[in-house]
Design an enzyme around this catalytic site. Sequence first.
Site, mmCIF file in Angstrom:
data_model
loop_
_atom_site.group_PDB
_atom_site.id
_atom_site.type_symbol
_atom_site.label_atom_id
_atom_site.label_comp_id
_atom_site.label_asym_id
_atom_site.label_seq_id
_atom_site.Cartn_x
_atom_site.Cartn_y
_atom_site.Cartn_z
ATOM 1 N N SER A 116 -6.520 -2.052 11.291
ATOM 2 C CA SER A 116 -7.085 -3.232 10.645
ATOM 3 C C SER A 116 -8.584 -3.301 10.883
ATOM 4 O O SER A 116 -9.031 -3.485 12.017
ATOM 5 C CB SER A 116 -6.419 -4.497 11.172
ATOM 6 O OG SER A 116 -7.099 -5.635 10.705
ATOM 7 N N ILE B 103 0.839 -1.205 0.000
ATOM 8 C CA ILE B 103 0.000 0.000 0.000
ATOM 9 C C ILE B 103 0.870 1.249 0.000
ATOM 10 O O ILE B 103 0.610 2.220 -0.725
ATOM 11 C CB ILE B 103 -0.938 0.012 1.227
ATOM 12 C CG1 ILE B 103 -1.806 -1.237 1.273
ATOM 13 C CG2 ILE B 103 -1.827 1.264 1.206
ATOM 14 C CD1 ILE B 103 -2.616 -1.385 2.558
ATOM 15 N N THR C 181 8.896 -6.760 4.519
ATOM 16 C CA THR C 181 7.936 -7.118 3.464
ATOM 17 C C THR C 181 7.968 -6.119 2.311
ATOM 18 O O THR C 181 7.538 -6.439 1.205
ATOM 19 C CB THR C 181 6.499 -7.195 4.025
ATOM 20 O OG1 THR C 181 6.192 -5.970 4.708
ATOM 21 C CG2 THR C 181 6.346 -8.355 5.003
ATOM 22 N N ALA D 83 3.786 1.283 8.375
ATOM 23 C CA ALA D 83 4.704 0.202 8.757
ATOM 24 C C ALA D 83 4.061 -0.676 9.831
ATOM 25 O O ALA D 83 3.481 -0.171 10.791
ATOM 26 C CB ALA D 83 6.013 0.793 9.276
ATOM 27 N N ASP E 5 14.245 -0.004 10.817
ATOM 28 C CA ASP E 5 13.082 0.128 11.705
ATOM 29 C C ASP E 5 12.824 1.587 12.056
ATOM 30 O O ASP E 5 13.760 2.350 12.331
ATOM 31 C CB ASP E 5 13.309 -0.658 12.999
ATOM 32 C CG ASP E 5 13.086 -2.150 12.811
ATOM 33 O OD1 ASP E 5 12.523 -2.544 11.780
ATOM 34 O OD2 ASP E 5 13.483 -2.925 13.712
ATOM 35 N N ASP F 214 11.334 2.311 5.796
ATOM 36 C CA ASP F 214 10.848 0.936 5.608
ATOM 37 C C ASP F 214 11.974 -0.033 5.968
ATOM 38 O O ASP F 214 13.105 0.124 5.501
ATOM 39 C CB ASP F 214 10.413 0.721 4.150
ATOM 40 C CG ASP F 214 9.517 -0.488 3.985
ATOM 41 O OD1 ASP F 214 9.960 -1.606 4.332
ATOM 42 O OD2 ASP F 214 8.382 -0.322 3.511
ATOM 43 N N ASN F 215 11.664 -1.038 6.792
ATOM 44 C CA ASN F 215 12.699 -2.000 7.187
ATOM 45 C C ASN F 215 12.865 -3.140 6.183
ATOM 46 O O ASN F 215 13.712 -4.022 6.376
ATOM 47 C CB ASN F 215 12.432 -2.553 8.592
ATOM 48 C CG ASN F 215 11.118 -3.306 8.689
ATOM 49 O OD1 ASN F 215 10.500 -3.656 7.694
ATOM 50 N ND2 ASN F 215 10.677 -3.561 9.914
ATOM 51 N N GLN G 52 4.001 -5.130 11.455
ATOM 52 C CA GLN G 52 4.110 -6.576 11.314
ATOM 53 C C GLN G 52 2.701 -7.021 10.945
ATOM 54 O O GLN G 52 1.787 -6.890 11.734
ATOM 55 C CB GLN G 52 4.564 -7.201 12.639
ATOM 56 C CG GLN G 52 4.917 -8.677 12.571
ATOM 57 C CD GLN G 52 3.775 -9.595 12.223
ATOM 58 O OE1 GLN G 52 3.747 -10.193 11.145
ATOM 59 N NE2 GLN G 52 2.791 -9.722 13.108
ATOM 60 N N TYR H 290 -2.093 -9.710 16.902
ATOM 61 C CA TYR H 290 -2.046 -8.674 15.866
ATOM 62 C C TYR H 290 -3.220 -7.716 16.009
ATOM 63 O O TYR H 290 -3.054 -6.488 16.033
ATOM 64 C CB TYR H 290 -2.063 -9.340 14.481
ATOM 65 C CG TYR H 290 -2.278 -8.389 13.332
ATOM 66 C CD1 TYR H 290 -1.237 -7.608 12.838
ATOM 67 C CD2 TYR H 290 -3.532 -8.271 12.726
ATOM 68 C CE1 TYR H 290 -1.436 -6.735 11.775
ATOM 69 C CE2 TYR H 290 -3.736 -7.409 11.667
ATOM 70 C CZ TYR H 290 -2.680 -6.646 11.197
ATOM 71 O OH TYR H 290 -2.892 -5.785 10.146
#
Length: 310
Positions: free
Chosen positions: A121, A15, A38, A78, A56, A34-35, A80, A147
């Site tokens: 989410s 995204i 993904t 950002a 991070d 961005d680490n 997980q 999560y």
Amino acid sequence: MNYKKALVTGGAGFIGSHLVETLHKNNIEVLVVDNLLTGKKENLNSLNLENTIYGDVGLEDNLEHIKNFNPDVCFHLAAQSSVVISVEDPLLDFEHNLLQPVQLIKTLLETDCKQFIFTSSGGTIFGEPDVIPTSEVDYGGEPASPYGLAKKKLNELIEIMLEDEEMSYSIMNLANVYGPRQDPHGEAGVMSIFTGKLLNNETPTIFGDGEQTRDYVYVLDVVDALIKSSESDENLFLNIGTGIETSVNELVSILSQKISWDGEPNYEPKREGELLRSVLNNQRAKIEIGWEPNYTLDTGLDELISWFSK
């Protein structure tokens, strides 16, 4: 857009890269953090960005860089993003989805940043809802995974931390986002996983009986919602979805017809922490920021299949 500088965490991700591209086209100066767990550098290759940090967001040096950049607005994407990983390693999930964002907000409060926009989410934070489609107030209980719990708690922390501050916030509860650049190798992007497998004439795996439902929203519609929220100075808590419920079995059937795949999916036991139904009521977003999705599932899937085919 009424700002000149934007911070995008997770900006090399699925995204995030679409958002960065839109901001860049509108002559907004962007700092990407961005680490690359993904995210992918190649998602941003065509933009020739001057400001990128690959690490991070919670690292001290990176926070100092953000402070010096002094953004007008922060889009915090950002995260997980795996429910399964959060169940296996809750501490890792809380580090990325709670502790580092809190450090980021504390740093931004030392800058001239006027708005913090967070992609929460829309499925996991509401738990197993009693009301479908689910509105922003229809909580069905506690989230079913670490999560979801971390996302919900960060929502609450954002409201508390920014209650008496000049920086406003937008909490955007996203439905299941799909589209180009989504990774087909994880477990988060079922749409991309199925599309990739069917195009390669492979058998997709469905966990559970396939009757679990989701609200699938196209990535460019999500970017449009994020941009619209950044043009408001109100504190916002909004669902970003289509309001349309689609089962996993239906999804495989639609994709099979579009791709001309005539096999049968493989069924495995359901996964821990996964919701049975998730679909969002988006009426508040229509009223407060004038947003509604432009892509139907049909047109969005055509775009996704076209991208994969290339």
